[in-house]
Design a protein around this motif. Structure first.
Motif, PDB file in Angstrom:
ATOM      1  N   TRP A   1      42.491  51.797  47.651  1.00  8.58           N
ATOM      2  CA  TRP A   1      42.500  51.020  46.416  1.00  8.58           C
ATOM      3  C   TRP A   1      42.404  49.551  46.764  1.00  8.58           C
ATOM      4  N   PHE A   2      41.825  48.819  45.813  1.00 10.62           N
ATOM      5  CA  PHE A   2      41.677  47.373  45.932  1.00 10.62           C
ATOM      6  C   PHE A   2      42.741  46.730  45.053  1.00 10.62           C
ATOM      7  N   GLY A   3      43.468  45.734  45.579  1.00 11.76           N
ATOM      8  CA  GLY A   3      44.509  45.078  44.796  1.00 11.76           C
ATOM      9  C   GLY A   3      45.738  45.968  44.686  1.00 11.76           C
TER      10      GLY A   3
ATOM     11  N   SER B   1      35.801  40.305  53.660  1.00 12.19           N
ATOM     12  CA  SER B   1      35.346  39.334  54.672  1.00 12.19           C
ATOM     13  C   SER B   1      35.907  37.934  54.450  1.00 12.19           C
ATOM     14  N   TYR B   2      36.549  37.400  55.465  1.00  9.31           N
ATOM     15  CA  TYR B   2      36.974  36.000  55.473  1.00  9.31           C
ATOM     16  C   TYR B   2      35.879  35.207  56.191  1.00  9.31           C
ATOM     17  N   LEU B   3      35.030  34.517  55.436  1.00 10.11           N
ATOM     18  CA  LEU B   3      33.931  33.764  56.052  1.00 10.11           C
ATOM     19  C   LEU B   3      34.430  32.391  56.485  1.00 10.11           C
TER      20      LEU B   3
ATOM     21  N   VAL C   1      34.334  36.449  50.585  1.00  8.79           N
ATOM     22  CA  VAL C   1      33.280  37.014  49.736  1.00  8.79           C
ATOM     23  C   VAL C   1      33.230  38.482  50.124  1.00  8.79           C
ATOM     24  N   GLU C   2      33.632  39.344  49.194  1.00 10.43           N
ATOM     25  CA  GLU C   2      33.923  40.725  49.566  1.00 10.43           C
ATOM     26  C   GLU C   2      32.997  41.698  48.851  1.00 10.43           C
ATOM     27  N   ALA C   3      32.360  42.581  49.626  1.00  9.28           N
ATOM     28  CA  ALA C   3      31.647  43.717  49.042  1.00  9.28           C
ATOM     29  C   ALA C   3      32.714  44.699  48.583  1.00  9.28           C
TER      30      ALA C   3
ATOM     31  N   LEU D   1      40.660  30.218  43.476  1.00 12.31           N
ATOM     32  CA  LEU D   1      39.644  31.075  42.869  1.00 12.31           C
ATOM     33  C   LEU D   1      39.965  32.519  43.222  1.00 12.31           C
ATOM     34  N   ASP D   2      39.951  33.385  42.226  1.00 11.14           N
ATOM     35  CA  ASP D   2      40.170  34.815  42.479  1.00 11.14           C
ATOM     36  C   ASP D   2      39.412  35.582  41.405  1.00 11.14           C
ATOM     37  N   ARG D   3      38.171  35.912  41.718  1.00 10.79           N
ATOM     38  CA  ARG D   3      37.283  36.481  40.706  1.00 10.79           C
ATOM     39  C   ARG D   3      36.614  37.754  41.208  1.00 10.79           C
TER      40      ARG D   3
ATOM     41  N   ALA E   1      49.728  46.414  48.541  1.00 15.92           N
ATOM     42  CA  ALA E   1      48.507  45.805  47.998  1.00 15.92           C
ATOM     43  C   ALA E   1      47.333  46.156  48.903  1.00 15.92           C
ATOM     44  N   HIS E   2      46.181  46.415  48.306  1.00 17.87           N
ATOM     45  CA  HIS E   2      44.928  46.675  49.037  1.00 17.87           C
ATOM     46  C   HIS E   2      44.956  47.969  49.871  1.00 17.87           C
ATOM     47  N   GLY E   3      45.879  48.878  49.565  1.00 14.94           N
ATOM     48  CA  GLY E   3      45.795  50.208  50.178  1.00 14.94           C
ATOM     49  C   GLY E   3      46.479  50.325  51.522  1.00 14.94           C
TER      50      GLY E   3
ATOM     51  N   ILE F   1      46.676  41.700  59.089  1.00 16.78           N
ATOM     52  CA  ILE F   1      46.208  40.500  59.797  1.00 16.78           C
ATOM     53  C   ILE F   1      45.322  39.708  58.844  1.00 16.78           C
ATOM     54  N   ARG F   2      45.656  38.438  58.652  1.00 14.70           N
ATOM     55  CA  ARG F   2      44.894  37.596  57.723  1.00 14.70           C
ATOM     56  C   ARG F   2      43.667  37.036  58.436  1.00 14.70           C
ATOM     57  N   GLY F   3      42.509  37.567  58.097  1.00 15.74           N
ATOM     58  CA  GLY F   3      41.275  37.054  58.675  1.00 15.74           C
ATOM     59  C   GLY F   3      40.355  38.179  59.100  1.00 15.74           C
TER      60      GLY F   3
ATOM     61  N   THR G   1      31.530  42.033  43.534  1.00 16.62           N
ATOM     62  CA  THR G   1      31.698  41.059  44.615  1.00 16.62           C
ATOM     63  C   THR G   1      32.929  40.233  44.277  1.00 16.62           C
ATOM     64  N   VAL G   2      33.877  40.198  45.194  1.00 15.37           N
ATOM     65  CA  VAL G   2      35.112  39.449  44.969  1.00 15.37           C
ATOM     66  C   VAL G   2      35.011  38.129  45.726  1.00 15.37           C
ATOM     67  N   VAL G   3      35.392  37.052  45.073  1.00 13.98           N
ATOM     68  CA  VAL G   3      35.436  35.744  45.738  1.00 13.98           C
ATOM     69  C   VAL G   3      36.868  35.219  45.623  1.00 13.98           C
ATOM     70  N   TRP G   4      37.442  34.883  46.764  1.00 10.20           N
ATOM     71  CA  TRP G   4      38.854  34.451  46.767  1.00 10.20           C
ATOM     72  C   TRP G   4      39.085  33.303  47.739  1.00 10.20           C
ATOM     73  N   ASN G   5      39.800  32.303  47.258  1.00 14.25           N
ATOM     74  CA  ASN G   5      40.427  31.295  48.113  1.00 14.25           C
ATOM     75  C   ASN G   5      41.705  30.879  47.386  1.00 14.25           C
TER      76      ASN G   5
ATOM     77  N   ASP H   1      38.421  37.106  35.732  1.00 15.24           N
ATOM     78  CA  ASP H   1      39.154  36.032  36.401  1.00 15.24           C
ATOM     79  C   ASP H   1      40.611  36.453  36.590  1.00 15.24           C
ATOM     80  N   LYS H   2      40.968  36.774  37.850  1.00 16.47           N
ATOM     81  CA  LYS H   2      42.324  37.273  38.105  1.00 16.47           C
ATOM     82  C   LYS H   2      43.375  36.187  37.924  1.00 16.47           C
ATOM     83  N   LEU H   3      42.950  34.919  37.955  1.00 17.11           N
ATOM     84  CA  LEU H   3      43.915  33.834  37.773  1.00 17.11           C
ATOM     85  C   LEU H   3      44.107  33.485  36.298  1.00 17.11           C
TER      86      LEU H   3
ATOM     87  N   ALA I   1      44.832  51.422  54.539  1.00 18.91           N
ATOM     88  CA  ALA I   1      43.968  51.441  55.731  1.00 18.91           C
ATOM     89  C   ALA I   1      44.226  50.249  56.649  1.00 18.91           C
ATOM     90  N   ARG I   2      44.501  49.086  56.069  1.00 18.01           N
ATOM     91  CA  ARG I   2      44.518  47.861  56.894  1.00 18.01           C
ATOM     92  C   ARG I   2      45.751  47.759  57.786  1.00 18.01           C
ATOM     93  N   THR I   3      46.777  48.559  57.502  1.00 16.03           N
ATOM     94  CA  THR I   3      47.957  48.512  58.368  1.00 16.03           C
ATOM     95  C   THR I   3      48.086  49.774  59.221  1.00 16.03           C
TER      96      THR I   3
HETATM   97  O1  LIG Z   1      47.308  38.674  50.496  1.00 16.50           O
HETATM   98  P1  LIG Z   1      46.417  39.874  50.444  1.00 16.50           P
HETATM   99  O2  LIG Z   1      47.130  41.133  50.007  1.00 16.50           O
HETATM  100  O3  LIG Z   1      45.683  40.088  51.745  1.00 16.50           O
HETATM  101  O4  LIG Z   1      45.332  39.602  49.348  1.00 16.50           O
HETATM  102  C1  LIG Z   1      44.600  38.435  49.376  1.00 16.50           C
HETATM  103  C2  LIG Z   1      43.701  38.348  48.134  1.00 16.50           C
HETATM  104  O5  LIG Z   1      42.691  39.314  48.257  1.00 16.50           O
HETATM  105  C3  LIG Z   1      41.695  39.231  47.223  1.00 16.50           C
HETATM  106  O6  LIG Z   1      40.735  40.202  47.453  1.00 16.50           O
HETATM  107  C4  LIG Z   1      42.352  39.477  45.889  1.00 16.50           C
HETATM  108  O7  LIG Z   1      41.369  39.366  44.844  1.00 16.50           O
HETATM  109  C5  LIG Z   1      43.470  38.476  45.677  1.00 16.50           C
HETATM  110  O8  LIG Z   1      44.115  38.737  44.438  1.00 16.50           O
HETATM  111  C6  LIG Z   1      44.462  38.534  46.822  1.00 16.50           C
HETATM  112  O9  LIG Z   1      45.435  37.528  46.660  1.00 16.50           O
END
Ligand SMILES: O=P(O)(O)OC[C@H]1O[C@@H](O)[C@H](O)[C@@H](O)[C@@H]1O
Length: 291
Positions: A80-82, A162-164, A261-263, A204-206, A92-94, A70-72, A235-239, A184-186, A96-98
């Motif tokens: 694992w992260f990423g 966290s999706y703020l 902004v992710e811990a 931004l993906d840092r 991606a991202h392990g 779920i996005r949000g 700390t990950v920052v993504w948009n 910088d992941k980009l 747990a979320r599904t």
């Molecule tokens: O689309 P997903 O798998 O939920 O990931 C969203 C983003 O999550 C961020 O945490 C990553 O740094 C990005 O690279 C990734 O694109």
């Protein structure tokens, strides 16, 4: 999903309510302190609105159907992260979320609520995991605990993704990362140092090497979102910027409405657990006035 959740809450009395929404099983909790929506899938906090405030978390208006993530809200990236560090084909991202989790209420009072979630089955060999969520006033705390139940050391990475919710990502300022080194992941993982305060001018993906507090100043909503954390050296920052056009659960109309902004513990600071050892990563998200 955001609009439906908000509509459901407006019609509900105070209390704890089980609800199906777009084939996701949700717990909707309402009290004098505000509103909290939790999904069984991924033990995901989807919505938190302290009384008298706008929601702190963004949630997609066009979330994919289960079992897609779920996005949000606050997806849990674990263990694992990423991308998985060695096994192509892992999600991606392990895992747990599904996965399906059970929620248990631990405490409910006039100023908040506390719950614990555990997966309904073991998610990853050698590791156990549990999540605690505490709401107090205008703050929400998440604590994710991992325990090594194997006979050998285990290494993991993770994030509280966290999706703020913001009014317009192009107008916010993110404080707390100045002079921090980042990957910088980009730009193929190029290393750089944060020059001044961070603004989101394009995608931004840092991953920042950072242990402190981050604040998102939102001049339109006239508020400040605070991300405090513990047990986290990244700390990950993504948009996604214009990349949102290719994400069916974001799109260009919703892209300006959030910043992640992710811990985290990433490849920069993986968690190494000895047999029997456990460790927690935590974050406290709160809201306050801009000035
Ligand atoms: O689309 P997903 O798998 O939920 O990931 C969203 C983003 O999550 C961020 O945490 C990553 O740094 C990005 O690279 C990734 O694109």
């Amino acid at each position: 999903m955001r609009q439906q959740i908000e509509a459901l809450f407006s019609a509900l009395p105070d209390g704890i309510h089980e609800q199906q929404l777009q084939n996701f099983e949700l717990l909707l909790i309402k009290g004098s302190w505000g509103e909290l929506a939790l999904a069984r899938q991924g033990a995901q906090v989807l919505h938190f609105r302290p009384a008298g405030e706008a929601p702190l978390l963004w949630i997609s208006d066009c979330a994919k159907a289960p079992p897609a993530p779920i996005r949000g809200g606050v997806p849990l990236c674990w263990p694992w992260f990423g991308d998985h560090p060695s096994q192509a084909g892992q999600p991606a991202h392990g895992v747990a979320r599904t996965a399906r989790w059970d929620w248990r209420l631990q405490n409910a009072g006039a100023d908040g609520v506390q719950l614990r979630a555990e997966p309904t089955r073991n998610l990853w060999s050698g590791l156990e995991v549990g999540l605690e969520v505490r709401v107090r006033g205008s703050a929400i705390e998440l604590l994710l605990e991992s325990r090594n139940v194997a006979q050998q050391p285990v290494e993991l990475t993770q994030a509280l993704h966290s999706y703020l919710a913001v009014a317009d990502v192009g107008r916010i300022e993110i404080l707390g990362l100045r002079d921090c080194d980042y990957l910088d992941k980009l730009r193929d993982g190029r290393r750089a140092s944060q020059d001044g305060e961070l603004r989101v001018e394009s995608a931004l993906d840092r991953v920042y090497r950072h242990t402190g507090v981050t604040e998102v100043l939102d001049p339109v909503l006239q508020r400040r979102l605070r991300v405090a954390k513990s047990g986290s050296g990244s700390t990950v920052v993504w948009n996604p910027g214009v990349g949102a056009a290719g994400l069916s659960d974001v799109g260009m109309d919703q892209q300006p409405r959030f910043v992640c902004v992710e811990a985290a513990n990433t490849g920069l600071d993986p968690v190494r657990l000895a047999p029997g050892e456990s460790r927690r990563i935590g974050t406290v998200l709160s809201v306050g006035p801009l000035a």
